[in-house]
Design an enzyme around this catalytic site. Structure first.
Site, mmCIF file in Angstrom:
data_model
loop_
_atom_site.group_PDB
_atom_site.id
_atom_site.type_symbol
_atom_site.label_atom_id
_atom_site.label_comp_id
_atom_site.label_asym_id
_atom_site.label_seq_id
_atom_site.Cartn_x
_atom_site.Cartn_y
_atom_site.Cartn_z
ATOM 1 N N ASP A 192 47.746 44.948 34.934
ATOM 2 C CA ASP A 192 47.710 45.167 33.397
ATOM 3 C C ASP A 192 47.645 43.872 32.473
ATOM 4 O O ASP A 192 48.032 43.640 31.227
ATOM 5 C CB ASP A 192 48.708 46.033 33.120
ATOM 6 C CG ASP A 192 50.082 45.497 33.584
ATOM 7 O OD1 ASP A 192 50.192 44.384 34.301
ATOM 8 O OD2 ASP A 192 51.030 46.100 33.383
ATOM 9 N N GLU A 193 47.246 42.720 33.031
ATOM 10 C CA GLU A 193 47.558 41.454 32.586
ATOM 11 C C GLU A 193 46.546 40.431 33.012
ATOM 12 O O GLU A 193 46.252 40.318 34.056
ATOM 13 C CB GLU A 193 49.081 41.016 32.873
ATOM 14 C CG GLU A 193 49.627 39.973 31.953
ATOM 15 C CD GLU A 193 50.965 39.532 32.793
ATOM 16 O OE1 GLU A 193 51.387 38.607 32.346
ATOM 17 O OE2 GLU A 193 51.512 40.243 33.609
ATOM 18 N N ASP A 234 47.761 41.566 27.513
ATOM 19 C CA ASP A 234 48.831 42.393 28.186
ATOM 20 C C ASP A 234 48.858 43.784 27.841
ATOM 21 O O ASP A 234 49.294 44.046 26.394
ATOM 22 C CB ASP A 234 50.245 41.646 28.175
ATOM 23 C CG ASP A 234 51.167 41.927 29.202
ATOM 24 O OD1 ASP A 234 50.938 42.966 29.805
ATOM 25 O OD2 ASP A 234 52.250 41.463 29.083
#
Lengths: 377, 396
Positions: free
Chosen positions: B102-103, B12
């Site tokens: 983003d993860e 993350d």
């Protein structure tokens, strides 16, 4: 109102009128069938503001008058009656129906609330009932069922002199049938877009009666936007769809083709049905044509797969083309011919299916156009 | 030590948008940064320390953190950074399940012999992202997806936390219940009423009690999580079930014409994405949020899957028309659409009708936008209105 009628004549008349009644009527009276007795005959009619239908039945009339009763209920009752004469009488706010020892009492609805049926437009010409029923069924199969595209739910009827053309498309396939009829005006040139379901139901019920169907289509003036059909003691009218912007679909038929195949219709239908068992709803069947004949395949690399080879005569460069299996079967079955001729431009352009006699000669009058599904392999 | 590590990584990126800004502008490093002039889209850890949170109003954020530097979002920079990070993910293992820009979850089972144990792989991944993309990333390592995500949450920012398999419950049970997926303020309050504060206490309640307290779905779900029962595996190559776009509106009345124009912009955007990904959909969903923060959706399923802009727009417009009385009454603050029931394999093309087709039009508009950018060509009704921000997202 009081009369005696033959059981079968009554059951047929009620069944036919009740069929076009709305299941969820906007006003309760529209769920009714109207029984009206005058001058020794009974008129049974139904109307939902779109479609009207009316049958005249011979009766022994005792007293003129009219009554409006639930069409669905009356249809179920008349269908179940024993084969004996039926006595019907309006008694106060009820309809009494006696047949043999069976007795029914039905509530009636107020006759004065019932809308008057539209008048039949002027007759435009006549056509053989059985031929018309066949032609309509061949075309209606390609009409759309998506009510959000109303124009596609219609059959376009093009009247041009003694020729009738029927066309329908749901945007993915297109069926066209041309046949002869007898117009009142030999110079007639009129187009109409008729709801496919109504047209097919009407043609299907009038067809088996034999004889001729009169087609009534107003050209301006009274009855504009309406089409009527009558045969024998039956008549029906339907509102037309707005076909002003109907696309110029005839131009979709390719002017020429690069490859052509001839196959047995029953054999191909059977093979496609079998192979399509592994095709999911949206997956195509693949037809690969070559000098050795035809291979039909379906299924993906990770799912179930099927393939089957069959005889076909083919001219042109070898070709693999994908179709929605149901569209293909619909087209083949409506050729009403032993042999199908499939004409291709390439694997991405619409293909034409035409009926052919046993000798492979194309029979004119019917053509079915089908848009292939692109398949990347 | 061989079998004591789980093989699922939850990676993350920390304060993603803000970190990209700090990376690209040295003056921002070590200082509180807020991305987004209006609503806070992201806040750097320095700003978070002052209490700034994502989705907070800009004025409230500046009051909490007066020295914060506010920067305008640069969505294309975030998209580029995300692609680069996912490239690192995919070089680490083919088993990558992107959750958002983003993860992601990564499954590194089977890599022990070539790349070492998961903890080493995770450390290497963090190093690679730092060196090649210049961004901090936190990684949680555990046996289940759920626990890996909890671990990365605990390890943030710029951290690495490995939960050994024999110490799973030891790690999980002291944590506050809010760490569990599906525990929001409402559920947390319900649990607080029962004096349940930690995951351990929750696990002690038993499924039956939880079900009676929170209902069947939530009760079973939380009981399973509290015992670290999460059988889901890392799903790669799973395709989206729906595609959508939405736009937040300020308070204040909106004319039906203005809403219609926004709707057209949203449909344009989604239809283009669908066509780019080769997908078609059958179900149009209209999403609305009202001034009282309640939400409503309206949906319509078409007879056939399509990615045709006009067909989708017609469906969306019909939904909007039926929702107008509700909008009038309650005031609208967000409008969104999504297209669901996505088919992906085969599309039945329509016959090439010359006129009412529009497929050629869609293709031409897409080509112009691909070449010259989304703003190069737009609808007449949208001229001068702006499109709202186009959020970066995972490739479809």
């Amino acid at each position: 109102m009081k009369f005696r009628v033959e059981r079968d004549a009554l059951a047929d008349a009620v069944a036919w009128t009740a069929k076009s009644l709305p299941s969820r009527p906007s006003v309760p009276v529209l769920a009714g069938v109207m029984l009206r007795v005058s001058d020794g005959s009974l008129e049974v009619s139904g109307f939902d503001y779109e479609v009207s239908s009316q049958v005249t039945v011979e009766i022994q009339g005792d007293a003129d008058g009219a009554a409006l009763v639930s069409g669905r209920l009356l249809a179920e009752i008349t269908k179940a009656l024993p084969g004996k004469p039926v006595d019907i009488a309006a008694v106060g706010a009820h309809l009494e129906l006696v047949c043999g020892s069976a007795r029914f009492t039905l509530p009636t609805m107020p006759v004065e609330d019932y809308p008057s049926l539209p008048a039949m437009p002027a007759s435009a010409g006549t056509i053989d009932a059985a031929a018309f029923a066949t032609a309509v069924a061949q075309v209606a199969i390609a009409a759309g069922r998506d009510e959000t595209l109303p124009m596609m739910t219609g059959v376009r009827v093009e009247l041009s002199g003694s020729n009738i053309a029927l066309l329908a498309t749901d945007r993915y396939r297109l069926a066209m049938r041309e046949l002869e009829w007898r117009p009142e005006d030999p110079e007639i040139s009129l187009n109409a877009l008729v709801p496919a379901r109504t047209l097919n139901d009407t043609a299907k019920t009038l067809g088996p009666l034999g004889g001729d169907v009169t087609m009534a289509l107003a050209h301006g003036g009274a009855g504009e936007g309406m089409i009527g059909f009558s045969a024998g003691t039956r008549r029906t009218t339907s509102r037309l769809l707005d076909g002003a912007n109907y696309p110029p679909v005839r131009s979709l038929f390719p002017a020429s083709h690069n490859a052509e195949a001839r196959v047995s219709v029953p054999a191909l239908v059977e093979v496609v049905r079998r192979v399509a068992l592994v095709a999911e709803r949206t997956t195509p069947v693949l037809l690969s044509f070559g000098p050795d004949g035809l291979v039909v395949e379906a299924g993906g690399s990770e799912e179930a797969r099927a393939s089957e080879a069959m005889e076909a005569t083919f001219s042109g460069e070898p070709l693999t083309i994908g179709f929605n299996p149901q569209y293909l079967i619909d087209g083949l079955q409506n050729l009403l011919a032993p042999t199908a001729v499939l004409s291709f431009v390439d694997a991405f352009k619409p293909a034409v299916i035409s009926p052919a006699a046993d000798d492979g000669e194309i029979v004119s009058g019917y053509r079915y156009l089908i848009m292939p599904i692109r398949v990347t392999r | 030590m061989f079998v004591s590590e789980g093989t699922i990584l939850h990676a993350d990126l920390d304060a993603f948008y803000a970190s990209v800004e700090q990376r690209d502008d040295p003056r921002l490093r070590g200082r509180p940064v807020i991305v987004g002039g209006g609503v806070v889209l992201a806040a750097s850890y320095e700003a978070k320390a002052a209490g700034v949170r994502t989705a907070m109003g800009g004025r409230a954020a500046r009051r909490l953190c007066p020295d914060a530097i506010v920067v305008e979002p640069r969505m294309s920079a975030y998209t580029r950074a995300s692609r680069a990070v996912f490239e690192v993910f995919r070089q680490t293992t083919p088993e990558v399940e992107g959750l958002s820009i983003d993860e992601a979850f990564l499954d590194v089972s089977g890599l022990r012999r070539i790349a070492g144990p998961p903890s080493e792989i995770a450390a290497g991944l963090r190093r690679e992202v730092r060196e090649r993309v210049g961004l901090p990333i936190t990684v949680g390592v555990a046996r289940t997806k759920f626990l890996a995500k909890v671990a990365s949450g605990v390890a943030k920012p710029d951290g690495l936390l490995v939960v050994p398999t024999e110490k799973e419950l030891q790690f999980l049970h002291p944590l506050p219940v809010e760490r569990l997926w599906g525990v929001g303020p409402v559920t947390a309050a319900k649990l607080r009423d029962r004096r349940i504060f930690t995951v351990g206490q929750l696990a002690g309640l038993g499924e039956a009690t939880l079900v009676s307290l929170l209902g069947q779905g939530a009760g079973r779900h939380l009981d399973a999580l509290a015992h670290n029962r999460d059988p889901r595996s890392v799903q790669t190559g799973r395709r989206r079930g729906s595609m959508g776009a939405q736009r937040a509106l300020g308070r204040g009345p909106r004319t039906p014409a203005a809403l219609d124009a926004m709707l057209a912009g949203l449909v344009d955007r989604v239809a283009r994405r669908m066509r780019a990904a080769g997908r078609t959909g059958r179900t149009m969903v209209l999403r609305m949020r009202f001034t009282d923060f309640t939400r409503a959706t309206r949906s319509h399923t078409l007879a056939r899957a399509t990615s045709h802009t006009q067909t989708l727009l017609d469906a969306a417009r019909r939904l909007l028309a039926t929702a107008l009385p509700m909008i009038e009454e309650r005031g609208i603050t967000l409008i969104g659409i999504s297209v669901g029931n996505l088919d992906d394999r085969y599309v039945q093309p329509a016959l090439p009708f010359a006129e009412q087709d529009g497929v050629a039009l869609d293709a031409a508009v897409d080509a112009v936008r691909d070449r010259f950018g989304s703003a190069a060509i737009t609808r007449g009704v949208l001229v001068g209105h702006g499109q709202g921000l186009e959020m970066p997202m995972l490739p479809d």
